[in-house]
Write a protein that holds these residues in place. Structure first.
Motif, PDB file in Angstrom:
ATOM      1  N   LEU A  27       0.832  -1.209   0.000  1.00 17.24           N
ATOM      2  CA  LEU A  27       0.000   0.000   0.000  1.00 17.24           C
ATOM      3  C   LEU A  27       0.865   1.258   0.000  1.00 17.24           C
ATOM      4  O   LEU A  27       0.562   2.236  -0.693  1.00 17.24           O
ATOM      5  CB  LEU A  27      -0.941   0.003   1.212  1.00 17.24           C
ATOM      6  N   VAL A  28       1.949   1.227   0.775  1.00 24.39           N
ATOM      7  CA  VAL A  28       2.860   2.378   0.786  1.00 24.39           C
ATOM      8  C   VAL A  28       3.480   2.561  -0.602  1.00 24.39           C
ATOM      9  O   VAL A  28       3.532   3.682  -1.137  1.00 24.39           O
ATOM     10  CB  VAL A  28       3.965   2.198   1.852  1.00 24.39           C
ATOM     11  N   LYS A  29       3.899   1.466  -1.178  1.00 23.57           N
ATOM     12  CA  LYS A  29       4.473   1.518  -2.543  1.00 23.57           C
ATOM     13  C   LYS A  29       3.485   2.172  -3.510  1.00 23.57           C
ATOM     14  O   LYS A  29       3.838   3.054  -4.296  1.00 23.57           O
ATOM     15  CB  LYS A  29       4.803   0.089  -2.986  1.00 23.57           C
ATOM     16  N   LEU A  30       2.252   1.730  -3.416  1.00 19.91           N
ATOM     17  CA  LEU A  30       1.210   2.255  -4.295  1.00 19.91           C
ATOM     18  C   LEU A  30       1.027   3.764  -4.110  1.00 19.91           C
ATOM     19  O   LEU A  30       0.998   4.523  -5.096  1.00 19.91           O
ATOM     20  CB  LEU A  30      -0.098   1.521  -3.966  1.00 19.91           C
ATOM     21  N   MET A  31       0.933   4.194  -2.856  1.00 14.49           N
ATOM     22  CA  MET A  31       0.689   5.620  -2.608  1.00 14.49           C
ATOM     23  C   MET A  31       1.910   6.464  -2.979  1.00 14.49           C
ATOM     24  O   MET A  31       1.767   7.617  -3.387  1.00 14.49           O
ATOM     25  CB  MET A  31       0.293   5.852  -1.139  1.00 14.49           C
ATOM     26  N   LEU A  32       3.093   5.892  -2.851  1.00 18.25           N
ATOM     27  CA  LEU A  32       4.291   6.611  -3.302  1.00 18.25           C
ATOM     28  C   LEU A  32       4.297   6.711  -4.826  1.00 18.25           C
ATOM     29  O   LEU A  32       4.661   7.739  -5.395  1.00 18.25           O
ATOM     30  CB  LEU A  32       5.556   5.903  -2.813  1.00 18.25           C
ATOM     31  N   GLU A  33       3.883   5.645  -5.462  1.00 20.15           N
ATOM     32  CA  GLU A  33       3.824   5.654  -6.926  1.00 20.15           C
ATOM     33  C   GLU A  33       2.867   6.729  -7.423  1.00 20.15           C
ATOM     34  O   GLU A  33       3.205   7.493  -8.326  1.00 20.15           O
ATOM     35  CB  GLU A  33       3.373   4.278  -7.445  1.00 20.15           C
ATOM     36  N   VAL A  34       1.702   6.784  -6.810  1.00 21.60           N
ATOM     37  CA  VAL A  34       0.726   7.772  -7.282  1.00 21.60           C
ATOM     38  C   VAL A  34       1.115   9.187  -6.863  1.00 21.60           C
ATOM     39  O   VAL A  34       0.559  10.158  -7.363  1.00 21.60           O
ATOM     40  CB  VAL A  34      -0.725   7.454  -6.839  1.00 21.60           C
ATOM     41  N   SER A  35       2.079   9.280  -5.944  1.00 20.97           N
ATOM     42  CA  SER A  35       2.597  10.607  -5.584  1.00 20.97           C
ATOM     43  C   SER A  35       3.740  11.025  -6.495  1.00 20.97           C
ATOM     44  O   SER A  35       4.298  12.114  -6.329  1.00 20.97           O
ATOM     45  CB  SER A  35       3.084  10.604  -4.131  1.00 20.97           C
ATOM     46  N   GLY A  36       4.145  10.141  -7.394  1.00 21.29           N
ATOM     47  CA  GLY A  36       5.137  10.516  -8.395  1.00 21.29           C
ATOM     48  C   GLY A  36       6.543  10.023  -8.137  1.00 21.29           C
ATOM     49  O   GLY A  36       7.498  10.479  -8.782  1.00 21.29           O
ATOM     50  N   PHE A  37       6.712   9.070  -7.215  1.00 17.25           N
ATOM     51  CA  PHE A  37       8.047   8.530  -6.953  1.00 17.25           C
ATOM     52  C   PHE A  37       8.365   7.372  -7.910  1.00 17.25           C
ATOM     53  O   PHE A  37       7.461   6.661  -8.353  1.00 17.25           O
ATOM     54  CB  PHE A  37       8.140   8.010  -5.520  1.00 17.25           C
ATOM     55  N   GLU A  38       9.652   7.220  -8.179  1.00 13.94           N
ATOM     56  CA  GLU A  38      10.116   6.030  -8.907  1.00 13.94           C
ATOM     57  C   GLU A  38      10.426   4.964  -7.852  1.00 13.94           C
ATOM     58  O   GLU A  38      11.189   5.209  -6.921  1.00 13.94           O
ATOM     59  CB  GLU A  38      11.388   6.380  -9.687  1.00 13.94           C
ATOM     60  N   ILE A  39       9.829   3.776  -8.018  1.00 12.02           N
ATOM     61  CA  ILE A  39       9.892   2.761  -6.962  1.00 12.02           C
ATOM     62  C   ILE A  39      10.766   1.583  -7.378  1.00 12.02           C
ATOM     63  O   ILE A  39      10.635   1.061  -8.494  1.00 12.02           O
ATOM     64  CB  ILE A  39       8.477   2.207  -6.650  1.00 12.02           C
ATOM     65  N   HIS A  40      11.603   1.144  -6.446  1.00  9.93           N
ATOM     66  CA  HIS A  40      12.349  -0.103  -6.614  1.00  9.93           C
ATOM     67  C   HIS A  40      11.958  -0.999  -5.439  1.00  9.93           C
ATOM     68  O   HIS A  40      12.398  -0.791  -4.314  1.00  9.93           O
ATOM     69  CB  HIS A  40      13.856   0.160  -6.633  1.00  9.93           C
ATOM     70  N   ASP A  41      11.101  -1.974  -5.744  1.00  4.71           N
ATOM     71  CA  ASP A  41      10.511  -2.813  -4.699  1.00  4.71           C
ATOM     72  C   ASP A  41      11.318  -4.105  -4.572  1.00  4.71           C
ATOM     73  O   ASP A  41      11.357  -4.902  -5.508  1.00  4.71           O
ATOM     74  CB  ASP A  41       9.052  -3.113  -5.074  1.00  4.71           C
ATOM     75  N   LEU A  42      11.912  -4.319  -3.403  1.00  3.83           N
ATOM     76  CA  LEU A  42      12.714  -5.528  -3.190  1.00  3.83           C
ATOM     77  C   LEU A  42      11.873  -6.693  -2.683  1.00  3.83           C
ATOM     78  O   LEU A  42      12.387  -7.783  -2.477  1.00  3.83           O
ATOM     79  CB  LEU A  42      13.857  -5.242  -2.210  1.00  3.83           C
TER      80      LEU A  42
END
Lengths: 351, 228
Positions: free
Chosen positions: B127-142
């Motif tokens: 959920l945090v990943k998702l909300m960061l994504e929609v906030s415009g962050f580039e995500i690297h999920d381990l």
């Protein structure tokens, strides 16, 4: 120096009989920690019945608490349907983990069946062996019976389950039906071998309102819990303990409609006030609700102060009250902190 | 048909079309309707809506609204999950167009995220990943049950602005406590956020984390503040 006028066994019996003990009892939901203070791997309390009982009895003697001794963990159920489980031997692991859920897709879910030989399914043989040792030791014989929705997360994977709750509710009900049938057949094993009088059924339920709505609880948790509670209490099960884990205030109206048999015990976390629990379950023993994180990360003085608050809030409950952590005692909690709990009962809990 | 952008009537018609498409995207996410999200995303492409705008003001706006409803107790994690599924379905159409347009400069920062060693509970992390994504962050999920050393390697590899560590068990929050000093020493330019049910702001402060989020929505707000 202890001023106790009852032994732990007498105090437990008073609680079960609805009588007032000499002081507030201290019950402990303590598994991994008993292995740690015994110098054994945490996994041993889960995968080795004899070691588990030995560790739990040793910790009981060490701390002088009044129970509980049991075998189980919240995220159970997956192994019984063929899922792959990892016991906590690795650093930082604290409870069994599901490595591979037995249900990976809709087809798996529709094909889910109760194993033909329930007695040999998953971790049931270890649980049964543990209960035989409890019986021989004169302890209450415990059997974990849910909750079905919590187990469904272990069977299907939590995220998949949540998607299906919205998109495939019939599929979720099918899975819950099969899990409930497994639990009832498991309960039959215990009822047949040990009889209802010695039996303490318990469920560990993590369907919190941080995850599920009360309506979802009503639709997907409550009917199956009710069926299991009714089944066991109608057959004379002596004690039924429900651990209502986490923030479940909005679920309490459903919980309070369940049957708890001759003696119900309700364990709540810090998210549910003891007064709220007492009002919801006037005839049940309330257990709680010391914050386990504080027991791990706080100082002995902080733990003592919190225990005092809980005792003063809970001890007047007519249905009975025992001090307990709001969830499992953290395996790595400092023993000086854990020891504060019995000490606080002796200091502040006298009747 | 050629559109005369100097013609006020045409401009108004374009704006109305764009607004309607953005609303469709938003509602598809809020309804958790992945098919509708794909159709709305395709409509956005046909209408010539800037794909980055379609993502942020359509799909992400819908997800942010769901986050707000979650914080107010009006929806729960299953509804967030289906909304996320719809969002990702729409992103499947729009994201390749953004990547092709060179518009990634708009990203807010680079995040490495994962559930720490010994822990497999990843709903909160996702959920945090998702909300960061929609906030415009580039995500690297381990992922989950991540060996602690991997976090440092990945942060160094992608030059992360933010490291997000998640844990749900009392035993695994100890991993965070144990490794935070080492992470801070090895990653002096990376802010570290922690989260998970047993954690709180006080522990985050005591252990020296830069940020903590009570839930995924707050985590996104804290993350934006940390990289501002």
């Amino acid at each position: 120096m202890s001023c106790d006028q009852m032994t732990p066994q007498e105090r437990w019996q008073a609680l079960v009989n609805g009588e007032r003990p000499d002081r507030v009892p201290c019950l402990q939901f303590m598994l991994g920690h008993t292995a740690v203070v015994s110098g054994r791997p945490i996994a041993k309390v889960y995968d080795d019945a004899a070691e588990s009982l030995r560790c739990q009895m040793a910790a009981m003697q060490l701390y002088g608490h009044d129970g509980l001794v049991l075998h189980g963990w919240a995220n159970a159920g997956g192994a019984e349907f063929g899922g792959e489980i990892e016991f906590p031997y690795r650093k930082y692991t604290g409870a069994p983990l599901m490595k591979q859920n037995p249900v990976q897709n809709e087809e798996d879910a529709w094909n889910l069946k109760v194993p033909e030989d329930v007695a040999s399914a998953g971790t049931i043989p270890t649980a049964l062996a543990f209960s035989r040792l409890q019986y021989e030791a004169g302890l209450p014989v415990t059997v974990q019976v849910g909750s079905p929705l919590t187990w469904a997360g272990s069977v299907c994977g939590e995220e998949r389950l949540m998607l299906w709750i919205i998109k495939k509710p019939d599929l979720v009900h099918h899975v819950l039906r099969v899990i409930t049938d497994l639990i009832l057949r498991k309960a039959d094993l215990w009822l047949r071998e040990f009889g209802p009088e010695r039996l303490m059924a318990f469920d560990l339920c993590i369907e919190t309102n941080k995850l599920y709505s009360p309506k979802q609880f009503e639709a997907f948790a409550s009917p199956y819990l009710k069926e299991i509670h009714d089944y066991l209490t109608e057959r004379g099960t002596s004690i039924f303990l429900s651990h209502i884990c986490g923030e479940q205030n909005k679920n309490l109206p459903y919980w309070s409609q369940l049957s708890f048999g001759k003696r119900g015990m309700i364990s709540v976390g810090k998210e549910i006030a003891l007064a709220t629990a007492a009002a919801s379950f006037p005839e049940c023993v309330i257990l709680g609700n010391v914050d386990p994180v504080l027991v791990q990360e706080g100082t002995p003085e902080m733990v003592r102060a919190l225990c005092r608050e809980c005792i003063l809030e809970g001890k007047g409950h007519p249905g009975g009250y025992a001090l307990m952590t709001g969830c499992e005692v953290p395996p790595q909690a400092p023993p000086v902190n854990v020891g504060q709990m019995v000490a606080a009962c002796r200091e502040f809990g006298r009747y | 048909m050629a559109v005369d952008s100097n013609n006020p009537q045409h401009q108004q018609a374009e704006d109305a079309t764009e607004q309607a498409v953005l609303e469709r995207l938003k509602h598809a996410v809020m309804e958790g309707d992945d098919k509708a999200a794909v159709e709305a995303a395709e409509a956005a492409v046909v209408a010539g809506v800037d794909p980055q705008k379609a993502i942020m003001e359509g799909l992400a706006a819908g997800m942010n609204e769901m986050g707000r409803l979650y914080e107010e107790g009006e929806c729960y994690v299953p509804e967030l999950m289906v909304a996320a599924e719809a969002l990702y379905a729409g992103l499947g159409v729009l994201q390749p167009l953004v990547l092709g347009s060179g518009a990634r400069d708009a990203k807010k920062g680079v995040v490495v995220i994962g559930v720490v060693q010994g822990d497999i509970h990843d709903i909160g992390k996702n959920l945090v990943k998702l909300m960061l994504e929609v906030s415009g962050f580039e995500i690297h999920d381990l992922g989950r049950d991540v060996a602690m050393e991997r976090f440092v390697e990945e942060c160094q590899r992608v030059n992360a602005d933010l490291l997000c560590l998640s844990a749900l068990m009392t035993t695994t929050i100890i991993a965070i406590k144990d490794y935070l000093p080492e992470f801070k020493a090895k990653l002096p330019h990376t802010k570290i956020m922690i989260g998970g049910a047993p954690l709180n702001q006080q522990l985050a402060d005591e252990w020296g984390a830069d940020g903590y989020g009570e839930n995924a929505m707050e985590a996104a707000r804290v993350a934006l503040r940390l990289v501002a």
